[in-house]
Scaffold this motif. Structure first.
Motif, PDB file in Angstrom:
ATOM      1  N   LEU A   1       9.955  -2.047   5.260  1.00  0.00           N
ATOM      2  CA  LEU A   1       9.178  -2.345   4.059  1.00  0.00           C
ATOM      3  C   LEU A   1      10.087  -2.457   2.836  1.00  0.00           C
ATOM      4  O   LEU A   1       9.875  -3.289   1.951  1.00  0.00           O
ATOM      5  CB  LEU A   1       8.149  -1.233   3.850  1.00  0.00           C
ATOM      6  N   LEU A   2      11.135  -1.596   2.787  1.00  0.00           N
ATOM      7  CA  LEU A   2      12.075  -1.648   1.665  1.00  0.00           C
ATOM      8  C   LEU A   2      12.821  -2.974   1.667  1.00  0.00           C
ATOM      9  O   LEU A   2      13.112  -3.546   0.623  1.00  0.00           O
ATOM     10  CB  LEU A   2      13.080  -0.496   1.749  1.00  0.00           C
TER      11      LEU A   2
ATOM     12  N   GLN B   1       0.830  -1.210   0.000  1.00  0.00           N
ATOM     13  CA  GLN B   1       0.000   0.000   0.000  1.00  0.00           C
ATOM     14  C   GLN B   1       0.861   1.256   0.000  1.00  0.00           C
ATOM     15  O   GLN B   1       0.563   2.231  -0.673  1.00  0.00           O
ATOM     16  CB  GLN B   1      -0.924   0.017   1.218  1.00  0.00           C
ATOM     17  N   GLN B   2       1.982   1.219   0.740  1.00  0.00           N
ATOM     18  CA  GLN B   2       2.861   2.401   0.813  1.00  0.00           C
ATOM     19  C   GLN B   2       3.935   2.369  -0.265  1.00  0.00           C
ATOM     20  O   GLN B   2       5.014   2.913  -0.089  1.00  0.00           O
ATOM     21  CB  GLN B   2       3.529   2.493   2.194  1.00  0.00           C
ATOM     22  N   PHE B   3       3.660   1.702  -1.349  1.00  0.00           N
ATOM     23  CA  PHE B   3       4.535   1.644  -2.537  1.00  0.00           C
ATOM     24  C   PHE B   3       5.873   0.946  -2.282  1.00  0.00           C
ATOM     25  O   PHE B   3       6.263   0.091  -3.051  1.00  0.00           O
ATOM     26  CB  PHE B   3       4.806   3.042  -3.122  1.00  0.00           C
ATOM     27  N   ALA B   4       6.589   1.365  -1.209  1.00  0.00           N
ATOM     28  CA  ALA B   4       7.895   0.761  -0.891  1.00  0.00           C
ATOM     29  C   ALA B   4       8.865   0.794  -2.061  1.00  0.00           C
ATOM     30  O   ALA B   4       9.594  -0.157  -2.317  1.00  0.00           O
ATOM     31  CB  ALA B   4       7.723  -0.685  -0.383  1.00  0.00           C
ATOM     32  N   LEU B   5       8.868   1.904  -2.790  1.00  0.00           N
ATOM     33  CA  LEU B   5       9.831   2.064  -3.883  1.00  0.00           C
ATOM     34  C   LEU B   5      11.180   2.460  -3.293  1.00  0.00           C
ATOM     35  O   LEU B   5      11.243   2.987  -2.187  1.00  0.00           O
ATOM     36  CB  LEU B   5       9.341   3.153  -4.844  1.00  0.00           C
ATOM     37  N   PHE B   6      12.257   2.211  -4.047  1.00  0.00           N
ATOM     38  CA  PHE B   6      13.574   2.642  -3.588  1.00  0.00           C
ATOM     39  C   PHE B   6      13.778   4.078  -4.032  1.00  0.00           C
ATOM     40  O   PHE B   6      13.971   4.338  -5.221  1.00  0.00           O
ATOM     41  CB  PHE B   6      14.661   1.728  -4.159  1.00  0.00           C
TER      42      PHE B   6
ATOM     43  N   GLU C   1      -3.823  -3.886  -0.214  1.00  0.00           N
ATOM     44  CA  GLU C   1      -4.529  -2.608  -0.361  1.00  0.00           C
ATOM     45  C   GLU C   1      -3.741  -1.642  -1.243  1.00  0.00           C
ATOM     46  O   GLU C   1      -3.460  -0.509  -0.837  1.00  0.00           O
ATOM     47  CB  GLU C   1      -4.774  -1.962   1.009  1.00  0.00           C
ATOM     48  N   PRO C   2      -3.411  -2.086  -2.452  1.00  0.00           N
ATOM     49  CA  PRO C   2      -2.477  -1.285  -3.265  1.00  0.00           C
ATOM     50  C   PRO C   2      -3.032   0.085  -3.649  1.00  0.00           C
ATOM     51  O   PRO C   2      -2.261   1.009  -3.858  1.00  0.00           O
ATOM     52  CB  PRO C   2      -2.272  -2.149  -4.514  1.00  0.00           C
TER      53      PRO C   2
ATOM     54  N   LYS D   1       3.307   6.285  -8.819  1.00  0.00           N
ATOM     55  CA  LYS D   1       4.153   5.513  -7.911  1.00  0.00           C
ATOM     56  C   LYS D   1       3.665   4.063  -7.834  1.00  0.00           C
ATOM     57  O   LYS D   1       4.451   3.128  -7.872  1.00  0.00           O
ATOM     58  CB  LYS D   1       4.120   6.116  -6.507  1.00  0.00           C
ATOM     59  N   GLN D   2       2.329   3.913  -7.715  1.00  0.00           N
ATOM     60  CA  GLN D   2       1.815   2.561  -7.576  1.00  0.00           C
ATOM     61  C   GLN D   2       1.980   1.775  -8.874  1.00  0.00           C
ATOM     62  O   GLN D   2       2.216   0.584  -8.865  1.00  0.00           O
ATOM     63  CB  GLN D   2       0.354   2.588  -7.105  1.00  0.00           C
ATOM     64  N   ARG D   3       1.877   2.477 -10.009  1.00  0.00           N
ATOM     65  CA  ARG D   3       2.110   1.787 -11.281  1.00  0.00           C
ATOM     66  C   ARG D   3       3.556   1.325 -11.374  1.00  0.00           C
ATOM     67  O   ARG D   3       3.840   0.236 -11.851  1.00  0.00           O
ATOM     68  CB  ARG D   3       1.799   2.726 -12.445  1.00  0.00           C
ATOM     69  N   LEU D   4       4.456   2.175 -10.892  1.00  0.00           N
ATOM     70  CA  LEU D   4       5.878   1.807 -10.890  1.00  0.00           C
ATOM     71  C   LEU D   4       6.088   0.584 -10.002  1.00  0.00           C
ATOM     72  O   LEU D   4       6.807  -0.351 -10.365  1.00  0.00           O
ATOM     73  CB  LEU D   4       6.722   2.985 -10.391  1.00  0.00           C
TER      74      LEU D   4
END
Lengths: 257, 254
Positions: B151-152, A85-90, A162-163, A142-145
């Motif tokens: 999370l990361l 849900q919180q994306f967790a992208l780098f 819950e994306p 962001k979510q698409r990424l």
């Protein structure tokens, strides 16, 4: 016979904190077949994310077993992509680098990594943003990424927690259509956690309605509405209100407790 | 309208003018011993003379080399042990109590001991600077590694990262902002304490210039050296900030 893609078999999860233990999931069993889209629906705090995290392999059930293709799930694996849900992208990597992250651990030639990352960026419509950092993207982008990153190493299962929960209503509906489009192009077995009834009805082949703490299966509902589904049709409204009713009993139980 | 850049110079020039004015008034009316407050021109003439003879560059060089060597030593050790302590809990449990006990002691309190241990030459000064710059880097690095968003880590695990990949490709880059903050604090502190280190048995360096000025009542030399330290510190801070902005451009919004 045919082994199910994912089997959740009499799973129970108890967390203990300061000598205080609480059962979060109780007697939960379900089989999910190949390329099936299953939605986990329940009041907040019913343990649906906990269940998803166990399927991902972040931690093990207290009793019972989760298996994928007949093998017990014991740790996270590239076979099961996760969208948070919180994306967790780098944040320190560009869009392109985020998507290549998982590919770099498979022994592929550099050119192939780049190509595959671009294919997946294109799939979610972000190819023209490949040099941007996540902070420069909107919530929906962001979510698409995050979806592209999860898909890039070609997992056969996609776990989504819950994306679209943090997106506005408009973006949310666009993303639901995006997800269905992607699912059609690259079929995956999807386990999708949500607390939105209409989202579950719009997306899923089957909806698992959960009871509140401890989380067990209250009812499994097959959604037989043909696709593409119309959010404003009568069948859609009927099924939604039927599920809404089941869910409301559970929410009441939580607030009375 | 005046640009921001121009406006920034005005208070500085006013300050210099006021200083020149008071020192002139004092020289005329002898409110106190005029030697105690030379005019800005006296100071700049003194600096120019020092520069012309090559002595100023020599002193700056001496201080800079001590700061850089000490910083490399201290920050390097701080980085290494901070990474270890952040990644391995047992290492943290062993190292942290020592660090927490030593940290409240002002490094200057240890300087006389270091002089006795490592002699009055360069070694003790470099080690002293190293000791001082160790702490900020160690602590920010350890905290940075420890506080990486779990999370990361989960996301990386589902993408096929091994333990080693987690460390190098997630934990280190994720804690980069903290690490750089630690490095900046360290280099600032090094400049703070180098002067004191050069008060003790040095024959070169900006701190020596100040101490030497005090011994021989050379007010312009003391003030000049202090100003040079200010300019040096400012330049290095600007440089580090520029580097930081380049390296961390992903942190900037939009």
């Amino acid at each position: 016979m045919n082994t199910p893609k994912i089997r959740i078999d009499r799973v129970e999860k108890t967390f203990s904190l300061n000598g205080h233990s609480s059962k979060v999931i109780d007697d939960f069993s379900i089989d999910i077949s190949h390329s099936e889209f299953v939605s986990l629906l329940g009041p907040s705090g019913c343990g649906k994310s906990t269940l998803l995290n166990m399927v991902a392999g972040f931690f093990l059930p207290t009793t019972g077993q989760i298996s994928m293709d007949g093998h017990q799930v014991q740790s996270p694996s590239v076979e099961r992509g996760v969208v948070f849900q919180q994306f967790a992208l780098f944040p320190w990597l560009t869009c392109l680098e985020n998507v290549s992250f998982g590919l770099r651990f498979q022994s592929l030639p550099a050119k192939e990594i780049l190509d595959r990352a671009r294919v997946h960026l294109d799939l979610v419509g972000l190819l023209s943003h490949e040099k941007k950092f996540p902070n420069q993207l909107s919530g929906g982008m962001k979510q698409r990424l995050a979806i592209a990153r999860a898909l890039a190493p070609s997992p056969s299962v996609l776990l989504m927690d819950e994306p679209f929960g943090s997106l506005d209503a408009q973006t949310r509906e666009t993303m639901q259509d995006e997800l269905l489009r992607i699912q059609k192009m690259v079929p995956k077995t999807i386990l999708f956690v949500t607390h939105s009834v209409s989202e579950a009805v719009y997306l899923a082949d089957r909806i698992v309605v959960m009871t509140a703490s401890p989380g067990t299966i209250k009812e499994v509902i097959s959604v037989d509405i043909p696709r593409p589904r119309d959010r404003y049709s009568n069948v859609f409204a009927q099924l939604s209100s039927q599920i809404e009713k089941i869910l409301r009993e559970e929410v009441k139980k939580v607030s009375n407790a | 309208m005046l640009s921001h850049k121009t406006v920034r110079w005005i208070p500085l020039i006013l300050l210099l003018l006021m200083w020149a004015f008071f020192s002139r008034v004092n020289q005329t009316f002898h409110l106190f011993n005029p030697i105690l407050l030379p005019s800005p021109t006296d100071v700049f003439v003194e600096l120019w003379n020092l520069f012309k003879t090559g002595k100023l560059v020599d002193h700056i060089q001496a201080s800079l080399i001590r700061v850089i060597l000490g910083f490399l030593l201290g920050a390097g050790l701080g980085l290494f042990s901070g990474l270890l302590a952040g990644a391995f809990r047992p290492v943290q449990d062993m190292v942290e109590p020592i660090v927490e006990l030593l940290r409240p002691i002002p490094p200057l309190a240890l300087l006389p001991m270091m002089v006795l241990w490592f002699g009055i030459a360069e070694t003790s000064k470099v080690i002293f600077i190293g000791y001082t710059s160790f702490f900020p880097v160690f602590i920010t690095t350890m905290e940075g590694i420890k506080n990486v968003d779990p999370l990361l880590i989960r996301a990386a695990l589902t993408l096929g990262a091994s333990r080693k990949d987690l460390f190098w490709k997630v934990m280190i880059p994720a804690s980069f902002p903290q690490i750089i903050t630690g490095l900046r604090l360290s280099i600032g502190l090094s400049f703070f304490v180098i002067v004191a280190a050069e008060f003790v048995a040095a024959d070169r360096g900006l701190g020596f210039l100040i101490n030497d000025g005090r011994n021989f009542f050379l007010m312009p030399q003391m003030m000049g050296a202090a100003i040079v330290i200010g300019i040096l510190g400012y330049s290095i801070n600007t440089l580090v900030k520029k580097m930081e902005r380049r390296l961390l451009q992903w942190r900037e919004d939009q």
